[in-house]
Design an enzyme around this catalytic site. Structure first.
Site, PDB file in Angstrom:
ATOM      1  N   LYS A  54      14.753  14.755   5.863  1.00 43.61           N
ATOM      2  CA  LYS A  54      15.099  13.343   6.061  1.00 43.61           C
ATOM      3  C   LYS A  54      16.566  13.102   5.697  1.00 43.61           C
ATOM      4  O   LYS A  54      17.293  12.410   6.412  1.00 43.61           O
ATOM      5  CB  LYS A  54      14.168  12.461   5.220  1.00 43.61           C
ATOM      6  CG  LYS A  54      12.749  12.450   5.763  1.00 43.61           C
ATOM      7  CD  LYS A  54      11.731  11.810   4.827  1.00 43.61           C
ATOM      8  CE  LYS A  54      10.327  11.976   5.410  1.00 43.61           C
ATOM      9  NZ  LYS A  54       9.255  11.454   4.563  1.00 43.61           N
ATOM     10  N   GLN A  98       8.993   8.917  -1.317  1.00 39.06           N
ATOM     11  CA  GLN A  98       8.203  10.035  -0.797  1.00 39.06           C
ATOM     12  C   GLN A  98       6.858  10.121  -1.523  1.00 39.06           C
ATOM     13  O   GLN A  98       6.789  10.045  -2.748  1.00 39.06           O
ATOM     14  CB  GLN A  98       8.997  11.348  -0.964  1.00 39.06           C
ATOM     15  CG  GLN A  98       8.335  12.571  -0.373  1.00 39.06           C
ATOM     16  CD  GLN A  98       8.249  12.540   1.163  1.00 39.06           C
ATOM     17  OE1 GLN A  98       9.036  11.868   1.825  1.00 39.06           O
ATOM     18  NE2 GLN A  98       7.295  13.257   1.725  1.00 39.06           N
ATOM     19  N   ASP A 121       9.377   3.153   6.059  1.00 42.35           N
ATOM     20  CA  ASP A 121       8.143   3.910   6.298  1.00 42.35           C
ATOM     21  C   ASP A 121       7.084   3.026   6.957  1.00 42.35           C
ATOM     22  O   ASP A 121       6.106   3.535   7.510  1.00 42.35           O
ATOM     23  CB  ASP A 121       7.553   4.365   4.947  1.00 42.35           C
ATOM     24  CG  ASP A 121       7.728   5.848   4.706  1.00 42.35           C
ATOM     25  OD1 ASP A 121       7.739   6.616   5.676  1.00 42.35           O
ATOM     26  OD2 ASP A 121       7.829   6.223   3.522  1.00 42.35           O
TER      27      ASP A 121
HETATM   28  N1  GUN Z   1       4.529  12.160   2.546  1.00 44.46           N
HETATM   29  C1  GUN Z   1       4.126  12.827   3.659  1.00 44.46           C
HETATM   30  N2  GUN Z   1       4.559  12.184   4.763  1.00 44.46           N
HETATM   31  C2  GUN Z   1       5.235  11.094   4.332  1.00 44.46           C
HETATM   32  C3  GUN Z   1       5.932  10.043   5.010  1.00 44.46           C
HETATM   33  O1  GUN Z   1       6.006   9.973   6.245  1.00 44.46           O
HETATM   34  N3  GUN Z   1       6.508   9.114   4.207  1.00 44.46           N
HETATM   35  C4  GUN Z   1       6.433   9.174   2.852  1.00 44.46           C
HETATM   36  N4  GUN Z   1       7.010   8.201   2.150  1.00 44.46           N
HETATM   37  N5  GUN Z   1       5.791  10.121   2.212  1.00 44.46           N
HETATM   38  C5  GUN Z   1       5.211  11.079   2.945  1.00 44.46           C
END
Ligand code: GUN
Length: 284
Positions: A54, A98, A121
Protein backbone atom coordinates in the site's frame (compact mmCIF):
# COMPACT_ATOMS: atom_id res chain seq x y z
CA UNK A 1 -14.03 -24.08 -22.68
CA UNK A 2 -10.85 -22.53 -21.33
CA UNK A 3 -11.34 -19.38 -19.32
CA UNK A 4 -9.87 -16.01 -20.19
CA UNK A 5 -7.77 -14.57 -17.39
CA UNK A 6 -9.15 -11.50 -15.70
CA UNK A 7 -5.76 -9.87 -15.21
CA UNK A 8 -5.91 -7.91 -11.95
CA UNK A 9 -2.29 -6.91 -12.19
CA UNK A 10 -2.72 -5.23 -15.58
CA UNK A 11 -6.05 -3.62 -14.70
CA UNK A 12 -4.69 -2.37 -11.34
CA UNK A 13 -1.54 -0.98 -12.98
CA UNK A 14 -3.65 0.86 -15.57
CA UNK A 15 -5.84 2.33 -12.82
CA UNK A 16 -2.75 3.47 -10.87
CA UNK A 17 -1.31 5.03 -14.02
CA UNK A 18 -4.52 7.03 -14.56
CA UNK A 19 -4.50 8.15 -10.91
CA UNK A 20 -0.87 9.26 -11.23
CA UNK A 21 -1.90 11.55 -14.11
CA UNK A 22 -4.79 12.99 -12.11
CA UNK A 23 -2.52 13.65 -9.11
CA UNK A 24 0.04 15.43 -11.27
CA UNK A 25 -2.74 17.53 -12.85
CA UNK A 26 -4.27 18.54 -9.52
CA UNK A 27 -0.91 19.45 -8.00
CA UNK A 28 -0.06 21.49 -11.13
CA UNK A 29 -3.40 23.28 -10.67
CA UNK A 30 -2.37 24.29 -7.12
CA UNK A 31 -4.53 21.73 -5.29
CA UNK A 32 -3.25 19.63 -2.41
CA UNK A 33 -1.23 16.46 -2.95
CA UNK A 34 -3.34 13.54 -1.63
CA UNK A 35 -1.98 12.01 1.55
CA UNK A 36 -2.61 8.54 2.99
CA UNK A 37 -1.77 7.57 6.57
CA UNK A 38 -1.22 3.84 7.03
CA UNK A 39 -1.24 2.50 10.59
CA UNK A 40 0.27 -0.92 11.32
CA UNK A 41 0.01 -2.18 14.90
CA UNK A 42 2.19 -5.18 15.79
CA UNK A 43 4.19 -7.42 13.49
CA UNK A 44 1.80 -9.82 11.75
CA UNK A 45 3.88 -10.93 8.72
CA UNK A 46 0.99 -10.94 6.21
CA UNK A 47 -0.09 -7.45 7.35
CA UNK A 48 3.49 -6.20 6.96
CA UNK A 49 3.47 -7.34 3.30
CA UNK A 50 0.06 -5.75 2.59
CA UNK A 51 1.13 -2.47 4.22
CA UNK A 52 4.38 -2.40 2.27
CA UNK A 53 2.42 -2.78 -0.99
CA UNK A 54 0.00 0.00 0.00
CA UNK A 55 2.80 2.42 0.88
CA UNK A 56 4.64 1.57 -2.33
CA UNK A 57 1.53 2.24 -4.45
CA UNK A 58 1.08 5.55 -2.63
CA UNK A 59 4.53 6.72 -3.61
CA UNK A 60 4.16 5.46 -7.18
CA UNK A 61 1.16 7.70 -7.86
CA UNK A 62 2.69 10.74 -6.16
CA UNK A 63 0.72 10.69 -2.89
CA UNK A 64 2.23 11.63 0.43
CA UNK A 65 2.51 8.53 2.60
CA UNK A 66 2.41 8.91 6.39
CA UNK A 67 3.73 5.74 8.00
CA UNK A 68 2.89 4.66 11.56
CA UNK A 69 4.46 1.36 12.67
CA UNK A 70 3.38 0.86 16.25
CA UNK A 71 4.24 -1.85 18.77
CA UNK A 72 1.65 -4.56 19.45
CA UNK A 73 1.27 -3.29 23.05
CA UNK A 74 0.12 0.20 21.98
CA UNK A 75 -2.82 1.19 24.19
CA UNK A 76 -6.31 1.88 22.86
CA UNK A 77 -6.13 5.49 24.10
CA UNK A 78 -2.91 6.10 22.19
CA UNK A 79 -4.40 4.73 18.97
CA UNK A 80 -7.49 6.87 19.49
CA UNK A 81 -5.32 9.94 20.01
CA UNK A 82 -3.40 9.24 16.80
CA UNK A 83 -6.65 8.81 14.82
CA UNK A 84 -7.93 12.08 16.28
CA UNK A 85 -4.76 13.87 15.17
CA UNK A 86 -4.95 12.37 11.66
CA UNK A 87 -8.65 13.27 11.41
CA UNK A 88 -7.73 16.94 11.73
CA UNK A 89 -4.43 16.89 9.80
CA UNK A 90 -5.11 18.72 6.53
CA UNK A 91 -2.28 16.90 4.73
CA UNK A 92 -4.04 13.57 5.33
CA UNK A 93 -7.00 12.64 3.09
CA UNK A 94 -7.14 8.94 3.91
CA UNK A 95 -6.52 6.87 7.05
CA UNK A 96 -5.96 3.14 6.85
CA UNK A 97 -5.83 1.04 9.99
CA UNK A 98 -4.45 -2.33 8.96
CA UNK A 99 -6.38 -5.32 10.34
CA UNK A 100 -6.18 -7.58 12.25
CA UNK A 101 -5.36 -5.59 15.39
CA UNK A 102 -3.95 -7.11 18.59
CA UNK A 103 -6.65 -8.69 20.78
CA UNK A 104 -6.52 -6.04 23.57
CA UNK A 105 -7.67 -3.39 21.12
CA UNK A 106 -11.31 -2.56 20.30
CA UNK A 107 -11.04 -2.55 16.50
CA UNK A 108 -14.66 -1.53 15.90
CA UNK A 109 -14.33 1.55 18.09
CA UNK A 110 -11.16 2.58 16.26
CA UNK A 111 -12.61 2.02 12.79
CA UNK A 112 -15.67 4.09 13.69
CA UNK A 113 -13.48 6.85 15.13
CA UNK A 114 -11.95 7.52 11.70
CA UNK A 115 -13.64 10.51 10.04
CA UNK A 116 -15.96 8.85 7.44
CA UNK A 117 -14.58 11.27 4.84
CA UNK A 118 -11.09 9.80 5.45
CA UNK A 119 -12.19 6.16 5.89
CA UNK A 120 -10.66 5.04 2.59
CA UNK A 121 -11.11 1.36 3.49
CA UNK A 122 -14.86 2.03 3.60
CA UNK A 123 -15.12 -0.02 6.78
CA UNK A 124 -16.84 2.30 9.20
CA UNK A 125 -20.55 2.08 9.95
CA UNK A 126 -21.32 5.35 8.19
CA UNK A 127 -19.75 4.19 4.93
CA UNK A 128 -21.28 0.70 5.02
CA UNK A 129 -24.65 2.37 5.70
CA UNK A 130 -24.08 4.72 2.76
CA UNK A 131 -23.42 1.71 0.51
CA UNK A 132 -26.63 -0.01 1.62
CA UNK A 133 -28.65 3.14 1.00
CA UNK A 134 -26.84 4.10 -2.22
CA UNK A 135 -25.72 7.35 -0.63
CA UNK A 136 -22.44 9.14 -1.24
CA UNK A 137 -19.59 7.51 0.66
CA UNK A 138 -16.35 5.60 0.38
CA UNK A 139 -16.92 1.99 -0.68
CA UNK A 140 -15.05 -1.03 0.74
CA UNK A 141 -11.98 -1.59 -1.45
CA UNK A 142 -12.04 -5.29 -2.26
CA UNK A 143 -15.70 -5.45 -3.41
CA UNK A 144 -15.34 -2.17 -5.29
CA UNK A 145 -12.18 -3.50 -6.96
CA UNK A 146 -14.05 -6.66 -8.00
CA UNK A 147 -16.73 -4.49 -9.64
CA UNK A 148 -13.94 -2.73 -11.59
CA UNK A 149 -12.59 -6.12 -12.69
CA UNK A 150 -16.05 -7.25 -13.80
CA UNK A 151 -16.35 -4.15 -15.97
CA UNK A 152 -13.39 -5.56 -17.94
CA UNK A 153 -15.24 -8.72 -19.03
CA UNK A 154 -17.44 -8.85 -22.11
CA UNK A 155 -20.59 -9.47 -19.99
CA UNK A 156 -22.80 -6.96 -18.24
CA UNK A 157 -23.35 -7.97 -14.60
CA UNK A 158 -26.98 -6.83 -14.60
CA UNK A 159 -29.41 -9.73 -14.51
CA UNK A 160 -26.82 -12.39 -13.72
CA UNK A 161 -27.24 -14.82 -10.85
CA UNK A 162 -24.30 -14.03 -8.58
CA UNK A 163 -23.33 -16.43 -5.80
CA UNK A 164 -21.03 -14.98 -3.16
CA UNK A 165 -19.37 -17.54 -0.90
CA UNK A 166 -18.39 -15.92 2.41
CA UNK A 167 -20.14 -13.24 4.44
CA UNK A 168 -17.34 -11.36 6.25
CA UNK A 169 -17.97 -7.75 7.32
CA UNK A 170 -15.39 -6.26 5.00
CA UNK A 171 -15.52 -8.50 1.95
CA UNK A 172 -18.31 -11.06 1.49
CA UNK A 173 -21.27 -9.03 2.75
CA UNK A 174 -20.41 -5.75 0.98
CA UNK A 175 -19.57 -7.82 -2.12
CA UNK A 176 -23.09 -9.27 -2.20
CA UNK A 177 -24.47 -5.75 -1.77
CA UNK A 178 -22.38 -4.33 -4.61
CA UNK A 179 -23.64 -7.08 -6.91
CA UNK A 180 -27.23 -6.59 -5.78
CA UNK A 181 -26.97 -2.84 -6.42
CA UNK A 182 -25.52 -3.59 -9.87
CA UNK A 183 -28.63 -5.57 -10.77
CA UNK A 184 -27.62 -9.16 -10.01
CA UNK A 185 -29.85 -11.70 -8.39
CA UNK A 186 -27.58 -12.51 -5.45
CA UNK A 187 -27.23 -15.51 -3.19
CA UNK A 188 -24.92 -15.43 -0.16
CA UNK A 189 -23.49 -18.77 0.97
CA UNK A 190 -21.90 -19.32 4.38
CA UNK A 191 -21.01 -21.99 6.89
CA UNK A 192 -24.68 -22.93 7.46
CA UNK A 193 -25.45 -23.28 3.73
CA UNK A 194 -26.66 -26.85 3.21
CA UNK A 195 -25.76 -27.46 -0.42
CA UNK A 196 -22.81 -25.27 -1.42
CA UNK A 197 -22.08 -27.23 -4.65
CA UNK A 198 -25.76 -26.90 -5.65
CA UNK A 199 -25.73 -23.10 -5.25
CA UNK A 200 -22.35 -22.59 -6.92
CA UNK A 201 -23.41 -24.72 -9.90
CA UNK A 202 -26.37 -22.34 -10.52
CA UNK A 203 -24.19 -19.22 -10.63
CA UNK A 204 -23.44 -17.14 -13.72
CA UNK A 205 -20.96 -15.31 -11.52
CA UNK A 206 -19.20 -16.85 -8.49
CA UNK A 207 -17.26 -14.78 -5.99
CA UNK A 208 -15.41 -16.69 -3.27
CA UNK A 209 -14.02 -15.00 -0.15
CA UNK A 210 -13.55 -17.52 2.61
CA UNK A 211 -9.82 -18.21 3.05
CA UNK A 212 -9.88 -21.96 2.54
CA UNK A 213 -7.68 -23.39 -0.25
CA UNK A 214 -9.59 -25.43 -2.82
CA UNK A 215 -12.97 -24.94 -1.11
CA UNK A 216 -14.75 -24.49 -4.44
CA UNK A 217 -14.22 -27.42 -6.78
CA UNK A 218 -13.76 -26.92 -10.50
CA UNK A 219 -16.53 -29.38 -11.31
CA UNK A 220 -19.09 -27.19 -9.48
CA UNK A 221 -18.61 -24.32 -11.92
CA UNK A 222 -21.39 -23.82 -14.47
CA UNK A 223 -19.90 -23.85 -17.98
CA UNK A 224 -19.31 -20.25 -19.08
CA UNK A 225 -19.54 -18.74 -15.58
CA UNK A 226 -17.29 -15.92 -14.37
CA UNK A 227 -15.16 -16.92 -11.36
CA UNK A 228 -13.70 -14.35 -8.97
CA UNK A 229 -11.39 -15.75 -6.31
CA UNK A 230 -10.73 -13.37 -3.41
CA UNK A 231 -9.02 -15.97 -1.19
CA UNK A 232 -5.29 -15.63 -0.58
CA UNK A 233 -3.88 -18.69 1.22
CA UNK A 234 -0.23 -19.45 1.85
CA UNK A 235 0.52 -23.19 1.67
CA UNK A 236 3.24 -24.95 3.66
CA UNK A 237 5.54 -24.88 0.61
CA UNK A 238 5.27 -21.06 0.61
CA UNK A 239 3.09 -20.81 -2.51
CA UNK A 240 -0.05 -18.66 -2.66
CA UNK A 241 -3.37 -20.14 -3.76
CA UNK A 242 -6.98 -18.99 -3.77
CA UNK A 243 -10.19 -20.63 -2.53
CA UNK A 244 -11.06 -22.10 -5.95
CA UNK A 245 -9.44 -25.09 -7.67
CA UNK A 246 -7.98 -22.89 -10.38
CA UNK A 247 -6.98 -25.37 -13.10
CA UNK A 248 -10.22 -27.36 -13.02
CA UNK A 249 -12.38 -24.21 -12.75
CA UNK A 250 -10.53 -22.61 -15.68
CA UNK A 251 -11.62 -25.56 -17.87
CA UNK A 252 -15.27 -24.56 -17.40
CA UNK A 253 -15.37 -20.82 -16.70
CA UNK A 254 -15.47 -18.03 -19.30
CA UNK A 255 -13.38 -15.67 -17.16
CA UNK A 256 -11.35 -16.34 -14.00
CA UNK A 257 -9.08 -14.36 -11.69
CA UNK A 258 -5.68 -15.85 -10.82
CA UNK A 259 -4.14 -15.89 -7.32
CA UNK A 260 -1.80 -14.07 -7.02
CA UNK A 261 -2.28 -11.37 -9.66
CA UNK A 262 -6.06 -11.09 -9.43
CA UNK A 263 -8.14 -9.37 -6.79
CA UNK A 264 -5.28 -8.59 -4.35
CA UNK A 265 -3.70 -6.04 -6.67
CA UNK A 266 -7.10 -4.46 -7.30
CA UNK A 267 -7.68 -3.97 -3.57
CA UNK A 268 -4.51 -1.89 -3.29
CA UNK A 269 -5.29 0.12 -6.44
CA UNK A 270 -8.83 0.76 -5.19
CA UNK A 271 -7.52 2.02 -1.86
CA UNK A 272 -5.47 4.55 -3.79
CA UNK A 273 -8.51 5.40 -5.94
CA UNK A 274 -10.59 5.95 -2.78
CA UNK A 275 -7.93 8.27 -1.33
CA UNK A 276 -7.97 10.46 -4.43
CA UNK A 277 -11.78 10.36 -4.38
CA UNK A 278 -11.75 11.47 -0.71
CA UNK A 279 -9.43 14.38 -1.51
CA UNK A 280 -11.52 15.48 -4.50
CA UNK A 281 -14.97 14.92 -2.99
CA UNK A 282 -14.52 16.10 0.57
CA UNK A 283 -11.47 18.34 0.82
CA UNK A 284 -11.03 20.35 -2.40
N1 GUN B 1 -6.37 -6.67 6.36
C1 GUN B 1 -6.51 -7.49 5.29
N2 GUN B 1 -7.05 -6.80 4.26
C2 GUN B 1 -7.25 -5.54 4.70
C3 GUN B 1 -7.77 -4.36 4.08
O1 GUN B 1 -8.18 -4.33 2.91
N3 GUN B 1 -7.80 -3.25 4.87
C4 GUN B 1 -7.36 -3.26 6.16
N4 GUN B 1 -7.46 -2.14 6.86
N5 GUN B 1 -6.89 -4.34 6.74
C5 GUN B 1 -6.83 -5.46 6.02
Amino acid sequence: MTARILDGKRIADELLERIKGRVAARVAAGKSRPGLAVMLVGSDPASAVYVKNKRKACKEVGFRSFDYDLPAETAQAELEALIDRLNTDQRVHGILLQLPLPPHVDATALINRIDPRKDVDGFNAANVGALVLRQRGLRPCTPKGVMTLLAHTDRPVRGQHAVVVGVSNHVGRPMALELLLAGCTTTSCHKFTRDLPGFVSQADLVVVAVGRPGLVKGEWIKPGAIVIDIGINRLDDGSLVGDVEFDAAAQRASWITPVPGGVGRMTVATLIENTLEAAETFFD
